[in-house]
Design an enzyme around this catalytic site. Structure first.
Site, PDB file in Angstrom:
ATOM      1  N   TYR A 141       0.907  -1.119  -0.080  1.00  0.00           N
ATOM      2  CA  TYR A 141       0.120  -0.019   0.071  1.00  0.00           C
ATOM      3  C   TYR A 141       1.173   1.223  -0.105  1.00  0.00           C
ATOM      4  O   TYR A 141       1.982   1.097  -0.287  1.00  0.00           O
ATOM      5  CB  TYR A 141      -0.727  -0.058   1.223  1.00  0.00           C
ATOM      6  CG  TYR A 141      -2.094   0.881   1.378  1.00  0.00           C
ATOM      7  CD1 TYR A 141      -3.138   0.684   0.315  1.00  0.00           C
ATOM      8  CD2 TYR A 141      -2.351   1.751   2.472  1.00  0.00           C
ATOM      9  CE1 TYR A 141      -4.241   1.409   0.538  1.00  0.00           C
ATOM     10  CE2 TYR A 141      -3.542   2.583   2.217  1.00  0.00           C
ATOM     11  CZ  TYR A 141      -4.447   2.181   1.447  1.00  0.00           C
ATOM     12  OH  TYR A 141      -5.459   3.414   1.517  1.00  0.00           O
ATOM     13  N   ARG A 196      -5.807  10.024 -11.236  1.00  0.00           N
ATOM     14  CA  ARG A 196      -5.035  10.819  -9.874  1.00  0.00           C
ATOM     15  C   ARG A 196      -4.764   9.548  -9.088  1.00  0.00           C
ATOM     16  O   ARG A 196      -5.241   9.297  -7.897  1.00  0.00           O
ATOM     17  CB  ARG A 196      -6.372  11.661  -9.195  1.00  0.00           C
ATOM     18  CG  ARG A 196      -5.665  12.814  -8.393  1.00  0.00           C
ATOM     19  CD  ARG A 196      -5.358  12.197  -7.117  1.00  0.00           C
ATOM     20  NE  ARG A 196      -6.254  12.096  -6.036  1.00  0.00           N
ATOM     21  CZ  ARG A 196      -6.396  10.829  -4.978  1.00  0.00           C
ATOM     22  NH1 ARG A 196      -5.509   9.822  -5.413  1.00  0.00           N
ATOM     23  NH2 ARG A 196      -7.338  10.763  -4.326  1.00  0.00           N
ATOM     24  N   LYS A 214      -5.681  -2.123  -2.718  1.00  0.00           N
ATOM     25  CA  LYS A 214      -6.988  -1.742  -1.838  1.00  0.00           C
ATOM     26  C   LYS A 214      -7.521  -3.000  -1.508  1.00  0.00           C
ATOM     27  O   LYS A 214      -7.944  -3.386  -0.416  1.00  0.00           O
ATOM     28  CB  LYS A 214      -7.782  -0.900  -2.496  1.00  0.00           C
ATOM     29  CG  LYS A 214      -7.242   0.595  -2.902  1.00  0.00           C
ATOM     30  CD  LYS A 214      -7.593   1.442  -1.572  1.00  0.00           C
ATOM     31  CE  LYS A 214      -7.077   2.585  -1.718  1.00  0.00           C
ATOM     32  NZ  LYS A 214      -7.128   3.689  -0.434  1.00  0.00           N
ATOM     33  N   GLU A 286     -12.095   4.690  -6.755  1.00  0.00           N
ATOM     34  CA  GLU A 286     -10.722   5.105  -6.465  1.00  0.00           C
ATOM     35  C   GLU A 286      -9.780   5.968  -7.270  1.00  0.00           C
ATOM     36  O   GLU A 286      -9.623   5.502  -8.616  1.00  0.00           O
ATOM     37  CB  GLU A 286      -9.993   3.590  -5.936  1.00  0.00           C
ATOM     38  CG  GLU A 286      -8.802   3.770  -4.881  1.00  0.00           C
ATOM     39  CD  GLU A 286      -9.177   4.418  -3.693  1.00  0.00           C
ATOM     40  OE1 GLU A 286      -9.966   3.664  -3.078  1.00  0.00           O
ATOM     41  OE2 GLU A 286      -8.729   5.323  -3.139  1.00  0.00           O
ATOM     42  N   ASP A 287      -9.217   7.069  -6.921  1.00  0.00           N
ATOM     43  CA  ASP A 287      -8.288   7.486  -7.354  1.00  0.00           C
ATOM     44  C   ASP A 287      -8.554   7.919  -8.889  1.00  0.00           C
ATOM     45  O   ASP A 287      -7.820   8.190 -10.025  1.00  0.00           O
ATOM     46  CB  ASP A 287      -6.887   6.991  -7.497  1.00  0.00           C
ATOM     47  CG  ASP A 287      -6.308   6.829  -5.974  1.00  0.00           C
ATOM     48  OD1 ASP A 287      -6.901   7.283  -5.076  1.00  0.00           O
ATOM     49  OD2 ASP A 287      -5.176   6.475  -6.086  1.00  0.00           O
ATOM     50  N   ASP A 309     -13.953   6.133  -2.272  1.00  0.00           N
ATOM     51  CA  ASP A 309     -13.087   6.209  -1.026  1.00  0.00           C
ATOM     52  C   ASP A 309     -12.344   7.447  -0.930  1.00  0.00           C
ATOM     53  O   ASP A 309     -12.229   7.773   0.396  1.00  0.00           O
ATOM     54  CB  ASP A 309     -12.169   4.761  -1.409  1.00  0.00           C
ATOM     55  CG  ASP A 309     -11.318   4.552  -0.196  1.00  0.00           C
ATOM     56  OD1 ASP A 309     -11.604   4.842   0.975  1.00  0.00           O
ATOM     57  OD2 ASP A 309     -10.191   4.429  -0.473  1.00  0.00           O
ATOM     58  N   ASP A 310     -12.001   8.127  -1.911  1.00  0.00           N
ATOM     59  CA  ASP A 310     -10.916   9.322  -1.652  1.00  0.00           C
ATOM     60  C   ASP A 310     -11.936  10.614  -1.026  1.00  0.00           C
ATOM     61  O   ASP A 310     -11.324  11.139  -0.459  1.00  0.00           O
ATOM     62  CB  ASP A 310     -10.167   9.579  -3.068  1.00  0.00           C
ATOM     63  CG  ASP A 310      -9.530   8.695  -3.503  1.00  0.00           C
ATOM     64  OD1 ASP A 310      -8.636   8.437  -2.893  1.00  0.00           O
ATOM     65  OD2 ASP A 310      -9.878   8.187  -4.630  1.00  0.00           O
ATOM     66  N   ASN A 450      -0.613  11.723  -0.017  1.00  0.00           N
ATOM     67  CA  ASN A 450       0.253  10.680  -0.503  1.00  0.00           C
ATOM     68  C   ASN A 450       0.876  10.451  -1.663  1.00  0.00           C
ATOM     69  O   ASN A 450       0.477  11.383  -2.604  1.00  0.00           O
ATOM     70  CB  ASN A 450      -0.726   9.121  -0.406  1.00  0.00           C
ATOM     71  CG  ASN A 450      -1.272   9.058   0.996  1.00  0.00           C
ATOM     72  OD1 ASN A 450      -0.660   9.205   2.083  1.00  0.00           O
ATOM     73  ND2 ASN A 450      -2.612   8.785   0.840  1.00  0.00           N
TER      74      ASN A 450
END
Ligand SMILES: NC(=O)c1ccc[n+]([C@@H]2O[C@H](COP(=O)([O-])OP(=O)(O)OC[C@H]3O[C@@H](n4cnc5c(N)ncnc54)[C@H](O)[C@@H]3O)[C@@H](O)[C@H]2O)c1
Ligand SMILES: O=C(O)C[C@H](O)C(=O)O
Ligand SMILES: [Mg+2]
Length: 623
Positions: A141, A196, A214, A286-287, A309-310, A450
């Site tokens: 991760y 992203r 994830k 995600e992302d 999730d973000d 991150n």
């Protein structure tokens, strides 16, 4: 640890070995001999459960146990002689993996080793990950997964997810691709379009590492069964010219498709997923890039079992951290002013959830919004910018002069908390941290960006500059810091505390769609799991990583209660003891006997005294 690594082949050393050595001398030659029958009952299986045999079994990561296959399994399953003659327990294998891993030259090499292990022996991969979560989470991760994504074309070995491209834009084509996935029992998908990836920007198809990572945490941190999990990369091209020039690039070599064509691909994807895996299949976004993350969430949240999730997972974990801080500052969240650097999906999601929490403490929505200040790449969100801002941002717009200067904003606003989700490395300068300290005895500073290289400040900077006063958290892990002999253990403010548990609850109780209040409930559960010792002794405002599995179960119970109450849980009859129901279904990292050992008389045509194996179909076989 060393005791695990005794010499092999000694019959007394393990349960598996003593069983193995015993059987070799206890074949049935005379069915009328009660002694032989008794021994047979002890050691002989009735039927064989896996769908695969022989070399195929060894090449199936979900079933492979390597040298841990017992003598019975080796003989019944046609792998006798295909493995070295010695036996190893799972513990010994795990020890060997960790020893090798610790000798790797760097984290990327560790990632590659673990990736290879997951390809060969899935259970051992999870065993090692679960037993060493603090050490290995930074590998599978953030931050290492970010580096692995950047180098994905170079380190690529085996596929671990599905790729759906803009060239597959119809429900039937996508359905076909989903049907190529070997598990028919998919209950949870993590999907990205790679635009992203952490704070690293557009990594196109290289972004597949994120859904893979994830979902590894779905299993390791929530006990989700691996064959319920499907990582997906939606490839609509990339605007990253470096990747388009990269000879190893694994995705479509074209600029990103946007607009109606992009939307229709996403619509078809959602329809095909639910057609293939059922309406309750959970889809975690995600992302995704800024321009799509909220838009897609708003488009699908009422119709599908999905969340971003973000936005939502991050909101939950950050509010959890802030609530834990209130136990130290003795101020309610609604009494704090908060400044956000960054106003993208993550920061806006957090800001909105702070508003909900402040409302629950008695403020009106307007009063709560007044306490929140946001800066994006163009500076402070002010009324003068409102014509160019969305409603989502406008509610936080302030009647203040435009500025891009964070220090100036901190001086003007005098906040209790400063939260970074900007991807701007080092944006929290010494001056800014000092200013936060001059305003507050215990300033709250979260550097959420991150991977580690993007953090707004490091743990060491925050603790040293504040002389240990800061209540600090970061998205990626930092080492402990000692100042004047006192040890500080920075907590990891990462959505990994939340998404596994929410997903576990959603999947097990067949939730039809995910209500945003679930994330506030999850935040409160995480916050209350932070021990007094953690807060007072180490200034750590998040639980330990090794506690996440238990926290996930608590969150899943909360999800169940809430979703039965609002009618979105569709699993009936409703389990009375929800926690027990969850615990019965979580993934076990211990190898299972692949042979059911209940006694029955050997079939007439038994081979060499062993019954002919009966192969039972399992879901891997259904395709
Ligand atoms: N810790 C966690 O659990 C967690 C969760 C989600 C996201 N994140 C991290 O947060 C970061 C942002 O994620 P996101 O989803 O909000 O991305 P995003 O692209 O939606 O938003 C980025 C925001 O930062 C702003 N920004 C960029 N440069 C800036 C500058 N110089 N000054 C001020 N603002 C600037 C942008 O205008 C935008 O508002 C990423 O690094 C991501 O990895 C962490
Ligand atoms: O992936 C993470 O570590 C957290 C978050 O989802 C992110 O995008 O940074
Ligand atoms: Mg993310």
């Amino acid at each position: 640890m060393a005791s695990l690594f005794r010499p092999l082949n000694l019959p007394s050393q393990t349960r598996a070995l003593s069983r193995s050595t015993a059987v070799a001398s206890h074949q049935i030659h005379d069915p009328d001999d009660p002694k032989q029958v008794a021994l047979y009952k002890l050691y002989r299986p009735e039927r064989v459960t896996p769908a695969k045999r022989g070399i195929e079994l060894l090449k199936t990561p979900r079933l492979n146990k390597g040298m841990a296959f017992s003598i019975y399994e080796r003989q019944y399953l046609g792998i006798h002689g295909l493995l070295p003659p010695a036996f190893m327990t799972e513990e010994q294998q795990a020890y060997r993996i960790m020893t090798k891993l610790r000798q790797q030259p760097d984290n990327l090499a560790k990632y590659i080793q673990l990736d290879g292990l997951q390809d060969r022996n899935e259970k051992l991969f999870y065993r090692v990950l679960c037993d060493n979560i603090k050490e290995l989470m930074p590998i599978v991760y953030t931050p290492t997964v970010g580096l692995a994504c950047q180098k994905f074309g170079f380190i690529y070995r085996n596929p671990k997810g599905l790729y759906i491209t803009i060239n597959d834009n119809s429900i039937s084509k996508i359905y076909q691709i989903l049907s190529n996935w070997p598990s028919t029992d998919v209950k949870a998908i993590v999907v990205t379009d790679g635009e992203r990836i952490l704070g690293l920007g557009d990594l196109g198809a290289y972004g597949i590492g994120i859904p893979v990572g994830k979902l590894a945490l779905y299993v390791a941190l929530a006990g989700m069964q691996p064959d319920w999990c499907l990582p997906v990369l939606i490839d609509v091209g990339t605007d990253n010219q470096e990747l388009l020039n990269d000879p190893f690039y694994t995705g479509l070599r074209r600029k990103r498709v946007r607009g109606a064509e992009y939307d229709s691909l996403l619509d078809n994807f959602m329809k095909a997923c639910t057609k293939r895996f059922g309406q309750n299949c959970l889809i975690q976004f995600e992302d995704f890039g800024n321009q799509n993350a909220y838009r897609l969430l708003d488009r699908y949240k009422e119709k599908y079992c999905m969340f971003n999730d973000d936005i939502q997972g991050t909101a939950s974990v950050v509010v959890a951290g802030l609530l834990a801080c209130t136990r130290v500052t003795k101020k309610k969240l609604s009494q704090e002013k908060i400044v956000f650097l960054g106003a993208g999906g993550a920061a806006t999601g957090v800001a909105e959830m702070c508003v909900r929490q402040m409302q629950s403490e008695g403020l009106t929505e307007e009063e709560a919004c007044q306490r929140i200040y946001m800066l994006d790449i163009d500076g402070l969100i002010t009324k003068s910018r409102s014509a160019h801002l969305s409603d989502r941002h406008n509610k936080f717009a302030k009647d203040l002069p435009d500025t891009k200067n964070l220090l100036e904003v901190v001086k003007t606003v005098q906040p209790g908390a400063l939260i970074g989700a900007s991807t701007v490395t080092g944006a929290f300068s010494e001056e800014i941290i000092k200013e936060m300290c001059s305003i507050n005895p215990r300033p709250i500073i979260f550097a959420l960006s991150n991977p580690t290289s993007k953090a707004e400040c490091t743990a060491e900077q925050a603790y040293t500059i504040s002389n240990g006063a800061v209540l600090f958290a970061s998205g990626s892990p930092f080492d402990n810091v000692t100042i004047n002999g006192k040890l500080y253990k920075p907590g990891q403010g990462n959505n990994a505390f939340v998404f596994p548990g929410v997903a576990l609850g959603a999947v097990l109780f067949k939730v039809s769609h995910i209500d945003n209040s679930l994330f506030l409930l999850a935040a409160r559960k995480v916050a209350e799991s932070v021990s007094e010792k953690s807060l007072n002794e180490y200034s750590r405002i998040y639980p330990r990583l090794k506690d996440i599995r238990e926290i996930s179960i608590k969150i899943a119970v909360e999800v169940a209660k809430h979703c039965y109450a609002n009618g979105t849980a569709t699993l009936y009859p409703e389990p009375e003891d929800k926690e027990l129901f969850i615990r019965h279904q979580v993934y076990d990292v211990e190898y299972e006997d692949l042979i059911n050992r209940t006694y029955s008389w050997p079939a007439k045509d038994s081979m060499h005294g062993f019954p002919v194996p009966v192969i039972r179909r399992n879901s891997m076989d259904d395709e």
